[in-house]
Design an enzyme around this catalytic site. Sequence first.
Site, PDB file in Angstrom:
ATOM      1  N   VAL A 136       4.147   1.077   1.399  1.00 35.69           N
ATOM      2  CA  VAL A 136       4.632   0.041   2.571  1.00 35.69           C
ATOM      3  C   VAL A 136       5.033  -1.295   1.698  1.00 35.69           C
ATOM      4  O   VAL A 136       4.097  -1.747   0.626  1.00 35.69           O
ATOM      5  CB  VAL A 136       3.348  -0.557   3.425  1.00 35.69           C
ATOM      6  CG1 VAL A 136       3.672  -1.545   4.271  1.00 35.69           C
ATOM      7  CG2 VAL A 136       3.134   0.750   4.051  1.00 35.69           C
ATOM      8  N   GLY A 149       0.941  -1.033  -0.089  1.00 38.15           N
ATOM      9  CA  GLY A 149       0.108  -0.093  -0.022  1.00 38.15           C
ATOM     10  C   GLY A 149       1.095   1.144  -0.020  1.00 38.15           C
ATOM     11  O   GLY A 149       2.128   1.048   0.049  1.00 38.15           O
ATOM     12  N   SER A 150       0.152   2.469  -0.178  1.00 38.50           N
ATOM     13  CA  SER A 150       1.110   3.629  -0.159  1.00 38.50           C
ATOM     14  C   SER A 150       0.221   4.831   0.284  1.00 38.50           C
ATOM     15  O   SER A 150      -1.154   4.659   0.241  1.00 38.50           O
ATOM     16  CB  SER A 150       1.591   3.853  -1.545  1.00 38.50           C
ATOM     17  OG  SER A 150       0.367   4.070  -2.528  1.00 38.50           O
ATOM     18  N   GLY A 151       0.787   5.662   0.742  1.00 34.44           N
ATOM     19  CA  GLY A 151       0.170   7.066   1.282  1.00 34.44           C
ATOM     20  C   GLY A 151       0.964   8.103   1.249  1.00 34.44           C
ATOM     21  O   GLY A 151       1.839   8.170   0.492  1.00 34.44           O
ATOM     22  N   ASP A 200      -2.729   9.327  13.551  1.00 31.25           N
ATOM     23  CA  ASP A 200      -3.130   8.902  12.182  1.00 31.25           C
ATOM     24  C   ASP A 200      -4.211   7.629  12.270  1.00 31.25           C
ATOM     25  O   ASP A 200      -3.882   6.593  11.686  1.00 31.25           O
ATOM     26  CB  ASP A 200      -1.875   8.573  11.253  1.00 31.25           C
ATOM     27  CG  ASP A 200      -2.356   8.879   9.976  1.00 31.25           C
ATOM     28  OD1 ASP A 200      -3.390   9.543   9.466  1.00 31.25           O
ATOM     29  OD2 ASP A 200      -1.409   8.136   9.136  1.00 31.25           O
ATOM     30  N   LYS A 219       7.659   0.177   5.905  1.00 28.73           N
ATOM     31  CA  LYS A 219       7.168   1.234   5.478  1.00 28.73           C
ATOM     32  C   LYS A 219       8.504   2.253   5.365  1.00 28.73           C
ATOM     33  O   LYS A 219       9.337   2.467   5.994  1.00 28.73           O
ATOM     34  CB  LYS A 219       6.272   1.900   6.516  1.00 28.73           C
ATOM     35  CG  LYS A 219       5.675   3.197   6.159  1.00 28.73           C
ATOM     36  CD  LYS A 219       4.704   3.814   6.786  1.00 28.73           C
ATOM     37  CE  LYS A 219       3.938   5.148   6.022  1.00 28.73           C
ATOM     38  NZ  LYS A 219       2.795   5.451   6.965  1.00 28.73           N
ATOM     39  N   GLY A 277       4.601   7.875   2.378  1.00 26.08           N
ATOM     40  CA  GLY A 277       5.549   6.820   1.718  1.00 26.08           C
ATOM     41  C   GLY A 277       4.714   5.537   1.241  1.00 26.08           C
ATOM     42  O   GLY A 277       3.399   5.479   1.467  1.00 26.08           O
TER      43      GLY A 277
END
Length: 682
Positions: free
Chosen positions: A350, A343-345, A472, A365, A348
């Site tokens: 993962v 996944g990403s956000g 978060d 991460k 950064g």
Amino acid sequence: MVLSLAVSLVWFSAAGVISQRDSFVFNGFEPANLSLNGASLVRSNGALQLTNSSLNLIGHSFYHRPLSFRSDTSFSTTFVFAIVPPVPGQGGHGLAFTIAPSPLLPGAQIGQWLGLLNSTTDGNSSNHVFAVEFDTVQGQNGDIDSNHVGIDINSLVSNASESAAYYSGDNQKQAIILDDAVPIQAWVGYRAREKRIDVTIAPFRVDKPHRPLISHTLDLSSVLLPSMYVGFSSATMKLGSAHYILGWSFSLNGEARPLDLSRLPSFPRPGAGSKRAETIMIVASLSGTFLLLAVAVILGAYLIRRAKLSETLEDWERDYPHRFSYKDLYLATKGFKDREVLGSGGFGRVYKGNLPGSGAEVAVKRVSHGSKQGVREFIAEVASLGRLRHRNLVQLQGWCKRNDDLLLVYDYMPNGSLDRLIFHEDDDDDEHEMQQQRTVLGWKERYRILQDIAAALLYLHEEWEQVVVHRDVKASNVLLDSEMNGRLGDFGLSRLYEHGSNPRTTHIVGTLGYLAPELTRTYKATTEADVYAYGALMLEVACGRRPVEPKAAVEEMLLVEWVQELYSEGKIADASDQRLNGWYMKEEMEMVLKLGLLCTHPQPQARPSMRHVWQALGGHALLPLEPRFMCEDLEFKNMSTDSSSILMQTPLESSSDSLRPEGGFDTVHSPLPLLDGKGLSA
């Protein structure tokens, strides 16, 4: 069918392995389900070698999966080990039977630390490490001699120790030399009811003595967590010894089954050289130019790869535990390949990884940190967060810093994120996996996950040694383990402060829709802000809608405001996820929706603490909302900041959160039923 089953059982037993859910027997370790780390390996004949006699090594070997411990759990184990010095009488340190929260033991040091702890973590109650050491060096941590057995709790300073020996049939104490290059039997047992630990050793093929070498009263209930790994650890330093485990039996709440000593593998004795055939050298006939060219190509490739994986540590970085090498994380993620991305956000990506050596699955991460300012403080807090231990937290295994990259290493959660299960994003092409992802997550599972995350936040806010503000909390950071338990993850943005002190001013971080409105004024990371984000998560889980829906109608774009309006119209049930088709308890659904509104109250002092939220979800407090809670003004323009008119009545004490004013939870009379711990249907 009976014959086939019998044949299978005979084959499995012949392989030397007998295993049940909470017990196992290894008569040799080929094959065996072990998590190997550091220098440990299984030799071709089935002997488990923790370290060889080389210097400055650490070897770990643990059973491949964690076992479930409770406060009343007893255990029993027996194993056969051998310590082989390179020269008789000139060996290094010994080995330890170990029960620990992780098979990796990040930050552990060599030598007298036996690969278990280090000078910084030694003695910390947050280690949750139990060990029985069989040591052959008198170290600087209070060892009684250079040939002893000791019981260790969170420290290499033994709670009880004795010189290595056994009691013969006539009750006479007979000395045993631990590093005499001979196999030695060991038995370790803990009886939870008597709170007693017994440790016994004996020479190979001698029956278990009736009298243990050490019998020590000690309560392990505060040491053993619900999920623990069992195994062995050893280390060398300026002097080295080879450490071998030849057989191992373990059982929870029962006596470990005896080993079959006749089937245990052998191990190399001192000075026994390998009898390999000499390698035939035929390269003399090759051209000297070709040989030099091959060497140059190999050397060039090696230097390029070495430069790519090199890292220069600043002096202060060596002071913080739980650090992984960049090389290990690079290899674990196959060079941070796109196909390993989980996944990403905004902060950064993962990656899924398998650590070299042990093969343990982790999530890495990769956070891009644009400035060197504050990096040291960031690492200090991450290292501290690595000591967090709770069944509903994703364990932060460690960290790594290289140039501008900050790498955070977590436990891998096989069932992904709550966000993905609710909204079915990133479906793969695999038809079976797509069908699994598109199955609507049931209300029972959703409610239990909300309880899990409430318990995690309560631990962070009130029950750990410092206050931890996550900053978060959101659905994509709620991860699910193999048993679908909810775990709160991603502590890359978390902040710490002491109980009773004020939080520091910081820059605003988080995700739109979960951010508390006061953050734009105070710039302070507070537990109330976490409660707001959790309230948004509650509404998201109950409604099956994201906190912000850009494509929705204006009046439905913000989830909190939409649910507020439905509540004011007496239609709060209409907010529930329509995909559930009514398969939920109406009272539970309404409580979650109303509690979500209270947690997202615009006034931070009007929000409940996570202790009250957790109590309400568990049925131990009155519903913290009345129908008169909401006013006609949906933007709360005229709402008083006095929380006494809107907060709950509870039979338990209010939160100890120092940021909440005294008397914040005044009594109101709720027309709704008191929850009795059996559910809302009571």
